[in-house]
Design a protein around this motif. Structure first.
Motif, short mmCIF file in Angstrom:
data_model
loop_
_atom_site.label_atom_id
_atom_site.label_comp_id
_atom_site.label_asym_id
_atom_site.label_seq_id
_atom_site.Cartn_x
_atom_site.Cartn_y
_atom_site.Cartn_z
N ASP A 160 20.09 17.58 19.31
CA ASP A 160 20.45 18.98 19.07
C ASP A 160 19.20 19.84 18.88
OD1 ASP A 160 23.10 18.33 19.24
OD2 ASP A 160 23.44 18.24 17.08
N ALA A 161 18.18 19.26 18.24
CA ALA A 161 16.93 20.00 18.05
C ALA A 161 16.26 20.31 19.39
CB ALA A 161 15.98 19.19 17.17
N LEU A 162 16.48 19.45 20.39
CA LEU A 162 15.95 19.71 21.73
C LEU A 162 16.80 20.74 22.49
CD1 LEU A 162 15.02 16.12 22.97
CD2 LEU A 162 13.44 17.97 22.40
N TYR A 163 18.10 20.65 22.31
CA TYR A 163 19.00 21.52 23.06
C TYR A 163 18.84 23.00 22.67
CZ TYR A 163 21.95 18.28 25.69
OH TYR A 163 22.42 17.36 26.60
N VAL A 164 18.54 23.28 21.43
CA VAL A 164 18.46 24.69 20.99
C VAL A 164 17.48 25.49 21.84
CG1 VAL A 164 17.83 26.23 19.10
CG2 VAL A 164 19.27 24.23 18.64
N PRO A 165 16.22 25.05 21.99
CA PRO A 165 15.30 25.84 22.83
C PRO A 165 15.61 25.75 24.33
CG PRO A 165 14.21 23.85 22.02
CD PRO A 165 15.51 23.96 21.29
N ILE A 166 16.15 24.61 24.78
CA ILE A 166 16.49 24.49 26.21
C ILE A 166 17.55 25.51 26.60
CG2 ILE A 166 17.64 23.02 27.92
CD1 ILE A 166 16.30 20.61 26.56
N LEU A 167 18.60 25.60 25.82
CA LEU A 167 19.70 26.50 26.13
C LEU A 167 19.30 27.97 25.93
CD1 LEU A 167 22.50 24.35 24.50
CD2 LEU A 167 22.19 24.78 26.94
N TRP A 168 18.42 28.21 24.97
CA TRP A 168 17.89 29.57 24.80
C TRP A 168 17.09 29.98 26.03
CZ3 TRP A 168 18.78 32.95 20.80
CH2 TRP A 168 18.01 34.11 20.78
N HIS A 169 16.27 29.04 26.52
CA HIS A 169 15.48 29.30 27.73
C HIS A 169 16.39 29.60 28.93
CE1 HIS A 169 12.41 28.88 30.82
NE2 HIS A 169 13.13 27.94 31.41
N LYS A 170 17.56 28.95 28.97
CA LYS A 170 18.51 29.16 30.05
C LYS A 170 19.39 30.40 29.82
CE LYS A 170 17.83 25.71 32.91
NZ LYS A 170 17.60 25.90 34.36
N GLN A 171 19.10 31.14 28.76
CA GLN A 171 19.82 32.37 28.40
C GLN A 171 21.29 32.10 28.06
OE1 GLN A 171 19.03 35.19 31.59
NE2 GLN A 171 17.10 35.81 30.63
N ALA A 180 22.41 24.94 17.23
CA ALA A 180 21.77 25.08 15.92
C ALA A 180 22.76 24.73 14.81
CB ALA A 180 21.24 26.50 15.74
N LEU A 181 24.02 25.16 14.99
CA LEU A 181 25.06 24.79 14.04
C LEU A 181 25.37 23.30 14.12
CD1 LEU A 181 27.55 27.78 14.44
CD2 LEU A 181 25.96 27.36 12.56
N TYR A 182 25.35 22.74 15.35
CA TYR A 182 25.53 21.30 15.51
C TYR A 182 24.50 20.53 14.69
CZ TYR A 182 28.74 21.50 19.57
OH TYR A 182 29.81 21.67 20.40
#
Length: 210
Positions: A160-171, A180-182
């Motif tokens: 989940d810590a990796l997904y937060v910036p990845i998904l932000w980067h993908k808008q 982040a809640l996960y």
């Protein structure tokens, strides 16, 4: 400046209502899992179905395919939680065995390298190996959750810590916020399941070695 703010706001509220429905059901299924509720499985199936469409549009193909696997694993996990214990009883929370860690580590490494290579050379995935890594760790975490292994939450915290910036980067801002809640829910789930594992061990109701 105003145009940039407008674009950010448009992305932040979600490109379609579909993403928000996926976000809400995704949050709900993880909260239910942390509470050891069987309802987490049908809710997860709904959320994963929606994310197949969302990730496809965002060119996150490994994560898109992961949702299909999650749907199948949710069906299997539903059965396991009900009948996977001794003499077909309900599973209780237990600890991950050393051989499970070894197999999961080898499988995750092989998947990351192999599928990452495929995505890099045969698709337009913009982050092929990172996409594959998060997919591999998510699969490992989901397997441990199906078996009610306590440490599934530790893997979820990492991925989940990796997904937060990845998904932000993908808008995908709502989904990034969801992860982040996960992350917080995974910490909560670990605390709750650790308490449940200790109770199962103390009462002698554990289905496997703690």
């Amino acid at each position: 400046m105003l145009h940039s703010l407008y674009e950010f706001w448009t992305a932040a509220v979600g490109n379609t209502p579909l993403e928000w429905v996926a976000v809400v059901t995704g949050f709900l299924c993880v909260w239910l899992a942390a509470r050891e509720s069987l309802w987490n499985f049908p809710v997860a199936i709904v959320s994963c179905t929606l994310y197949i469409l969302i990730y496809h549009d965002s060119k996150l193909y490994a994560d898109r395919n992961l949702q299909v696997v999650f749907i199948l694993l949710s069906l299997y996990g539903w059965y396991e939680w009900l009948y996977g214990g001794a003499r077909r009883t309900e599973l209780t929370v237990s600890r991950t065995r050393p051989q499970e860690w070894l197999l999961l580590a080898l499988g995750a490494a092989a998947f990351t390298g192999g599928f990452g290579y495929y995505l890099q050379h045969y698709t337009d995935d913009t982050i092929p190996y990172l996409d594959s890594l998060t997919t591999a760790v998510s699969l490992a975490a989901q397997y441990l959750m199906m078996r009610k292994r306590l440490e599934n939450w530790l893997l979820w915290i990492g991925v989940d810590a990796l997904y937060v910036p990845i998904l932000w980067h993908k808008q995908l801002y709502p989904t990034s916020g969801l992860y982040a809640l996960y992350l917080l829910l995974a910490v909560y789930g670990y605390v709750e399941w650790k308490r449940a594992a200790q109770v199962a061990q103390a009462t002698g109701t554990s289905n496997s070695a703690i």
